[in-house]
Design an enzyme around this catalytic site. Structure first.
Site, PDB file in Angstrom:
ATOM      1  CB  CYS A 152      -0.925  -0.009   1.222  1.00 61.13           C
ATOM      2  SG  CYS A 152      -1.655   1.572   1.647  1.00 61.13           S
ATOM      3  N   GLY A 153       0.665   2.129  -1.001  1.00 59.84           N
ATOM      4  CA  GLY A 153       1.446   3.359  -1.111  1.00 59.84           C
ATOM      5  C   GLY A 153       1.233   4.296   0.053  1.00 59.84           C
ATOM      6  CB  CYS A 156       0.873   1.351   4.232  1.00 57.68           C
ATOM      7  SG  CYS A 156      -0.876   0.863   4.250  1.00 57.68           S
TER       8      CYS A 156
END
Length: 494
Positions: free
Chosen positions: A55-56, A58
């Site tokens: 996840c970017g 994240c």
């Protein structure tokens, strides 16, 4: 106070992503299904991030989260994380629908984290969670408390009625501000308070403080805090965006490409910001860096530009870009907006030419006609094409539509809306905080009921029976029926 919406959460994490740094990860506790109970449920206070490694958002949050954990260590406030790709059951247990999801655990009881995703914002939010709703202040701890956060609200009161009202307001707004109280009249006079009860809002910007004197009416005091807790005109970024969202006021954006544009427009915009203080908040934003947000607000690639947004619902009101951004044009626009003469701009896909399938396709411009049709119940999924949870739900949602179409009496519509291509009108009555979002809109009243169960066919059918106006009893397909359909689909007719 305003709830955290998907809209501003997405913007805040995008802003963070543009300024991320890399830190060693050694202060954040890594949790598993085996260790979660022992590590979390007994702690008086802990913040837990549920994330996915791919996840970017994240990845952008990681260094900020680590920095916050380091700073909060001295306050004995722990930060932890759970990898949802490895511990899916645990994440499902806590209703994780998107990444990252942050939850505050107090003695094991979870609540949604509503603060910023910058280290300073996380630290500030968690310190508020650890502090009492109202701190008793004296000469020894006053200075340290006054300077402990960006905005601090301190009451000077001796009578029980004022103290009770102030405490009630502090309980309501404790996630957003630090509250303190001084009952020593001598100390109050030393601070320049000539009449009690009184409230002083101390802030680390603009004039430094604002004063409210007289009866501590909860509603008036809340308005006073909202009006004075944000700068008159400030640049918006990941650090301060949540402060504006927390006020619940409309947010007006001045998009500029250069310091020269800002300098030429600042006097006019600041004058209007003073005029509408407490009613509309004003910010300026880099039009080059945040062009995508300008597009979200209905603005084309032509700057300077101006738009107003209702942060919680996402409703947007762009200034006509055929007009120049001048004081006179802004003044008229703001006057018309305040008078309710300007309709929000609604992002919408085209209305489908064929929309007779088992799942009705809803677009922004047709939301009212389909979803708010009071003659029918509507079970709506708001999804994103890239969302993994949405992709897994898709065949179940289609099958549910088929079952309702076959067995229902026309009183219930199963529907879906692409939340990345369509805006919800304010009349929808809710905002999207993650994908997929499932809402049941009742016939007759348009009451919105949250679906919070799991995404199995059994749970969806049970929910329909409980909440539909006609208490529909839908029977799921048996395994034999499904197998027969699959076999039929695999053979061509001669």
């Amino acid at each position: 106070m305003v709830k955290t919406s998907f809209l501003w959460t997405a913007l805040a994490t995008t802003l963070v992503a543009l300024t991320q740094t890399v830190l060693a990860d050694d202060q954040v506790i890594s949790l598993t299904e085996k260790t979660f109970k022992d590590e979390v449920l007994g702690e008086p206070l802990m913040l837990v991030e549920f994330f996915a490694p791919w996840c970017g958002h994240c990845k952008a949050l990681a260094p900020e989260y680590e920095e916050a954990a380091t700073q909060l260590k001295e306050s004995n406030i722990k930060l932890a994380k759970v990898d949802c790709t490895e511990h899916q059951d645990l994440c499902q247990e806590y209703d994780v629908r998107g990444y990252p999801t942050l939850k505050v655990f107090r003695e094991g009881a979870p609540t949604d984290y509503k603060g910023a995703r910058k280290a300073s914002g996380i630290v500030s939010y968690m310190k508020k969670q650890a502090a009492p709703a109202v701190s008793e202040l004296n000469a020894d701890n006053f200075d340290q408390f006054k300077d402990s956060d960006r905005v601090v609200v301190i009451a000077y009161a001796t009578d029980e009625k004022s103290k009770t009202k102030f405490k009630e307001l502090a309980e309501k707004l404790r996630d957003d501000f630090l509250f303190g109280i001084i009952t020593d009249e001598k100390l109050a006079k030393q601070h320049g308070v000539k009449q009690m009860p009184a409230v002083t809002l101390y802030k680390q910007f603009d004039e430094g403080k604002n004063e409210h004197v007289g009866e501590l009416d909860r509603d008036k005091l809340e308005e006073f805090i909202k009006a004075n807790s944000v700068p008159l005109l400030d640049e918006i970024d990941a650090t301060n965006f949540p402060y504006y969202a927390e006020t619940g006021l409309p947010l007006s954006y001045l998009f500029v490409e250069s310091d020269e544009d800002l300098a030429s427009l600042r006097p006019a915009v600041e004058a209007l910001a003073k005029e509408y203080k407490g009613k509309i908040n004003f910010v300026h934003i880099n039009a080059v860096k945040y062009a995508s947000h300008a597009s979200t607000l209905g603005l084309k690639d032509k700057f300077p530009a101006f738009a107003i947004q209702h942060v919680e619902t996402g409703a947007k009101f762009p200034l006509d870009q055929s007009l120049k951004v001048t004081k006179d044009n802004l003044a008229k626009f703001l006057k018309d907006y305040s008078a309710g003469k300007i309709e929000p701009t609604l992002k919408s896909e085209d209305i489908p030419s064929d929309n007779n399938g088992p799942v009705k396709v809803v677009v922004g411009k047709q939301y009212t006609d389909i979803v708010l049709d009071k003659s029918k119940d509507v079970f709506l999924e708001v999804y994103a094409p890239w969302c993994g949870h949405c992709k897994r739900l898709a065949p179940t949602w289609t099958e549910l539509g088929e079952l309702v179409q076959e067995q229902g009496d026309g009183s219930l519509v199963i529907a879906k809306l692409d939340g990345t291509e369509n805006d919800l009108p304010e009349a929808a009555g809710f905002s999207v905080q993650g994908f997929p979002t499932l809402k049941f809109i009742k016939a007759g009243t348009n009451e919105v009921i949250d679906y919070t169960g799991d995404r199995s066919m059994e749970s969806l059918i049970s929910f329909i029976k409980e909440n539909s106006s006609k208490k529909l009893h839908i029977k799921p397909k048996q395994d034999g029926e499904k197998k027969e359909e699959q076999e039929d689909a695999g053979h061509d007719e001669l």
